[in-house]
Scaffold this active site. Structure first.
Site, PDB file in Angstrom:
ATOM      1  N   ASP A  28       0.827  -1.206   0.000  1.00 46.38           N
ATOM      2  CA  ASP A  28       0.000   0.000   0.000  1.00 46.38           C
ATOM      3  C   ASP A  28       0.863   1.259   0.000  1.00 46.38           C
ATOM      4  O   ASP A  28       0.539   2.257  -0.652  1.00 46.38           O
ATOM      5  CB  ASP A  28      -0.911   0.019   1.238  1.00 46.38           C
ATOM      6  CG  ASP A  28      -2.042  -0.997   1.126  1.00 46.38           C
ATOM      7  OD1 ASP A  28      -2.165  -1.599   0.047  1.00 46.38           O
ATOM      8  OD2 ASP A  28      -2.780  -1.173   2.110  1.00 46.38           O
ATOM      9  N   LYS A  35     -18.034   3.160  17.681  1.00 39.70           N
ATOM     10  CA  LYS A  35     -19.035   3.633  16.721  1.00 39.70           C
ATOM     11  C   LYS A  35     -18.407   4.744  15.888  1.00 39.70           C
ATOM     12  O   LYS A  35     -18.251   5.878  16.349  1.00 39.70           O
ATOM     13  CB  LYS A  35     -20.280   4.151  17.438  1.00 39.70           C
ATOM     14  CG  LYS A  35     -21.409   4.552  16.490  1.00 39.70           C
ATOM     15  CD  LYS A  35     -22.643   4.984  17.260  1.00 39.70           C
ATOM     16  CE  LYS A  35     -23.777   5.331  16.298  1.00 39.70           C
ATOM     17  NZ  LYS A  35     -23.457   6.489  15.426  1.00 39.70           N
ATOM     18  N   GLU A  64     -19.279   1.243   7.372  1.00 35.77           N
ATOM     19  CA  GLU A  64     -19.204   2.703   7.476  1.00 35.77           C
ATOM     20  C   GLU A  64     -18.086   3.238   6.579  1.00 35.77           C
ATOM     21  O   GLU A  64     -16.966   2.727   6.586  1.00 35.77           O
ATOM     22  CB  GLU A  64     -18.915   3.096   8.932  1.00 35.77           C
ATOM     23  CG  GLU A  64     -19.419   4.439   9.332  1.00 35.77           C
ATOM     24  CD  GLU A  64     -20.922   4.449   9.588  1.00 35.77           C
ATOM     25  OE1 GLU A  64     -21.461   5.552   9.823  1.00 35.77           O
ATOM     26  OE2 GLU A  64     -21.559   3.381   9.556  1.00 35.77           O
ATOM     27  N   CYS A 118     -48.745  33.582  24.106  1.00 31.37           N
ATOM     28  CA  CYS A 118     -47.760  33.065  23.163  1.00 31.37           C
ATOM     29  C   CYS A 118     -46.842  34.199  22.714  1.00 31.37           C
ATOM     30  O   CYS A 118     -47.328  35.265  22.309  1.00 31.37           O
ATOM     31  CB  CYS A 118     -48.476  32.457  21.951  1.00 31.37           C
ATOM     32  SG  CYS A 118     -47.358  31.991  20.604  1.00 31.37           S
ATOM     33  N   CYS A 148     -47.803  34.768  18.643  1.00 30.00           N
ATOM     34  CA  CYS A 148     -49.113  35.233  18.162  1.00 30.00           C
ATOM     35  C   CYS A 148     -49.961  35.880  19.250  1.00 30.00           C
ATOM     36  O   CYS A 148     -51.088  36.308  18.985  1.00 30.00           O
ATOM     37  CB  CYS A 148     -49.877  34.086  17.509  1.00 30.00           C
ATOM     38  SG  CYS A 148     -50.424  32.813  18.689  1.00 30.00           S
ATOM     39  N   CYS A 160     -49.150  27.036  23.228  1.00 29.29           N
ATOM     40  CA  CYS A 160     -49.943  28.081  22.597  1.00 29.29           C
ATOM     41  C   CYS A 160     -51.281  27.470  22.176  1.00 29.29           C
ATOM     42  O   CYS A 160     -51.319  26.400  21.565  1.00 29.29           O
ATOM     43  CB  CYS A 160     -49.203  28.642  21.387  1.00 29.29           C
ATOM     44  SG  CYS A 160     -50.228  29.679  20.324  1.00 29.29           S
TER      45      CYS A 160
END
Length: 670
Positions: free
Chosen positions: A35, A120, A177, A407, A410, A425
């Protein structure tokens, strides 16, 4: 011979050598040089090409070896679904994972369990398909069922041979992966302009793999590590046996994997990996814990998108201290009002953080947090940073953080539901923030998965009144002349968005249900509903029938109440009516199985001895049965264990066939 001729001749020699050794390595699996020597040839070639671009050979390995440019990525269907791992964050979570497995399998303890544990890797999932030993396709995970075909892009990745050695199965899906080493990431970024630099190795790996210009993918030093198996014509006894075979095929698993026999061994190994993670030349974000036996894996099966037999134990969260400067409020798609701390910016795991969630006002009071206090913030994985605890009070500022009565968006009245800590809300269908939240959810990856349509684009088009509700995204073409003039837009980006929207119009029923944003209907519940109903109109007509919904196994009372409430609103019915004009919804077709219980309706009662009830239900579902919660004329069989209750009497009255556990197992071919 002058210098230019020498350079040109050497470039042609290098092109021939690299092509030849690529062939030996990838096609024949018989490398002729090491390699290191191969990498030296590639480096010499790249250096000369960079220095003398006018002398690049027409046979250049960077131009011709898989160097064609694609128009787009074709979709590829996986033969078996690619699942994602559930997360664990501490020792107790791992203990709970093992406890659940033991309970599901109806065992006394986990003494006979073996676990394969491995880092992982933070990369991009890939599915390799080999037929008769030949690599025929490579696909990204996508939504788990359908990914992108990147076969030509991965041809230069070492550890992915184009042909397996002898003793290979007729068919196999090898999962793993794709990633970049940290050192390779730094070299790659150093060659890119600032605006083109990648944020981290994972983004660089994904960006390098998903190149329409294949020569770019081939020029990047991508790596591959296998970690799983999909469909296979041969059987393996354990993961470790499968890994041994992979090594024989020159597809090398992670050399840091370890077989553990207890939760203490798992935790000890986790701590060892955590301590050395900074010295590992690739990004990892936890430890994957998998039950070694494939037989036990098959019995445990899956819940939603996650295997029951594996879990990702994430590393401890990054923490830092900072001062809260102010608090404001965010309103989500369900109306939930979340207090957010605006803080003095602080570096947390290489990311500058200036905002963190305070969860709700009960948490604020419990932690005794206020403006100008010094607090600890935490960020685990992809989770939004949040304030964990008070470090030091600011004695000069004593007024409390008060919950809003209206809220913040609004100005509608704020409500607190019984048994909930969250304020909401009350203006469900008129609040701007809730509208935007529903559209963002609708176009997100787990819903319609529309590329190039993120939060920023949704807010921009909403604020300019080009969209107001989810179905409006399918009518954007009439605003083309205005949109292409906006900042960040143009002919190409608009065309790409429209193509993505059109590509999203074919959607599975479970994703469609999830995309509606019904409270308590996440991916798992959406899948339960999709498995029950084979027509949208049947689902809608059943949505007000509480007895029908209560008889769906696995659907809880909160989910049922939420479905009934959602479909009681005319505005939601109108939305679905409009969406049906644009979408092609695909329904789950039950596989015709040669089994006694195929397409039969089963009810379970009493205590089973050989299997847990959960495993018996799961097993029946895999054989094509439907599980009901209560006895009715629709029921085909009652499976009765010990201490069966009143369901026995009702089944007898209705003339429903009753099977004991032994008869059930015999009929199901166990």
């Amino acid at each position: 011979m002058d210098k230019e001729k020498k350079i040109k001749k050497r470039l042609e020699e290098l092109a021939d050598l690299i092509k030849k050794h690529n062939y030996y390595y990838h096609s024949l699996d018989k490398p002729k040089i090491s390699d290191q020597k191969f990498d030296k040839l590639v480096k010499e070639n790249d250096t000369l090409e960079k220095k003398y671009p006018d002398l690049i050979s027409k046979n250049s390995p960077n131009k011709n070896y898989g160097g064609k440019i694609k128009d787009n990525f074709k979709k590829i269907k996986h033969d078996s679904q690619m699942y994602s791992l559930a997360n664990a964050f501490d020792n107790n979570d791992i203990k709970e994972f093992i406890k659940r497995s033991v309970k599901f399998l109806n065992l006394k303890n986990d003494n006979n369990f073996e676990y394969i544990c491995e880092p992982k890797i933070d990369g991009l999932s890939l599915n390799l398909v080999y037929k008769n030993g030949n690599l025929v396709s490579a696909g990204t995970r996508g939504d788990g069922l359908i990914g992108e075909d990147v076969t030509e892009n991965i041809l230069n990745i070492k550890n992915i041979p184009s042909k397996l050695k002898k003793n290979f199965p007729d068919f196999i899906e090898i999962r793993g992966e794709v990633f970049l080493n940290k050192s390779d990431f730094e070299k790659l970024n150093s060659r890119l302009e600032n605006k083109s630099k990648f944020a981290n190795p994972r983004n660089a790996a994904a960006g390098s793999l998903r190149q329409l210009d294949i020569s770019i993918s081939h020029s990047r030093p991508l790596k591959f590590t296998p970690h799983g198996i999909g469909k296979c014509s041969d059987n393996f006894d354990k993961i470790e046996n499968y890994y041994d075979q992979l090594k024989y095929w020159n597809i090398i698993p992670n050399n840091l994997n370890k077989k553990c026999h207890s939760v203490n061994e798992i935790i000890e190994f986790y701590n060892q990996i955590d301590q050395k993670r900074s010295d590992i030349d690739y990004d990892i974000d936890g430890l994957v814990v998998k039950i070694n036996s494939f037989k036990l894996q098959e019995r445990l099966g899956y819940v939603g998108k996650n295997p029951r037999w594996a879990v990702a134990l994430k590393f401890s969260a990054e923490k830092a201290n900072t001062i809260i400067q102010s608090v404001d409020y965010q309103v989500g798609r369900t109306g939930a009002i979340t207090p957010v701390a605006r803080m003095q910016p602080v570096n947390l795991g290489g990311v500058i953080i200036s905002n963190a969630s305070l969860h709700n006002f009960d948490e604020i009071n419990k932690k005794n947090i206020n403006v100008l206090d010094l607090v600890e913030i935490e960020r685990a994985g992809d989770v939004i940073p949040y304030v964990t605890r008070l470090v030091k009070k600011n004695s000069k500022f004593n007024s409390k953080i008060k919950p809003p009565r209206n809220c913040p968006i609004c100005k509608s009245i704020v409500l607190k539901e019984k048994d909930e800590a969250i304020l909401r809300c009350s203006n469900t269908y008129g609040c701007k923030s809730q509208k935007i939240g529903r559209i963002i959810h609708f176009v997100s990856k787990k819903s319609l998965n529309i590329d190039g349509f993120g939060e920023k684009q949704v807010k921009q088009l909403f604020n300019l009144k080009y969209i107001d509700k989810v179905e409006d995204i399918f009518n954007l073409e009439k605003f083309k002349s205005e949109i292409i003039k906006l900042d960040g837009w143009g002919e190409l980006s608009f065309s790409n968005l429209i193509n993505s929207i059109n590509n999203s119009k074919k959607i599975s029923f479970d994703k469609f249900i999830y995309s509606l944003g019904i409270r308590f209907i996440g991916e798992v519940n959406a899948e339960i509903v999709a498995n029950e109903f084979k027509e949208l109109d049947v689902f809608i007509s059943s949505s007000s029938n509480i007895s029908v919904l209560e008889n769906i196994d696995g659907l809880g009372p909160k989910a049922i109440s939420s479905i009934i409430d959602f479909f009681s609103k005319d505005i939601n019915k109108e939305t679905i009516k409009n969406l049906k004009k644009h979408l092609s919804i695909t329904f789950i077709e039950n596989e015709v199985l040669d089994n006694f219980f195929s397409n039969k309706h089963l009810v379970f009662t009493g205590t089973l001895s050989e299997l847990s009830r959960d495993e018996a239900k799961y097993l029946a579902k895999t054989k094509g049965a439907k599980i009901l919660s209560s006895i009715s004329k629709k029921t085909d069989f009652l499976i009765a264990g010990e201490k069966a209750g009143s369901k026995i009497d009702k089944a007898t009255q209705l003339g429903i066939k009753i099977l004991n556990e032994k008869e059930f197992l015999k009929k199901i071919n166990l």
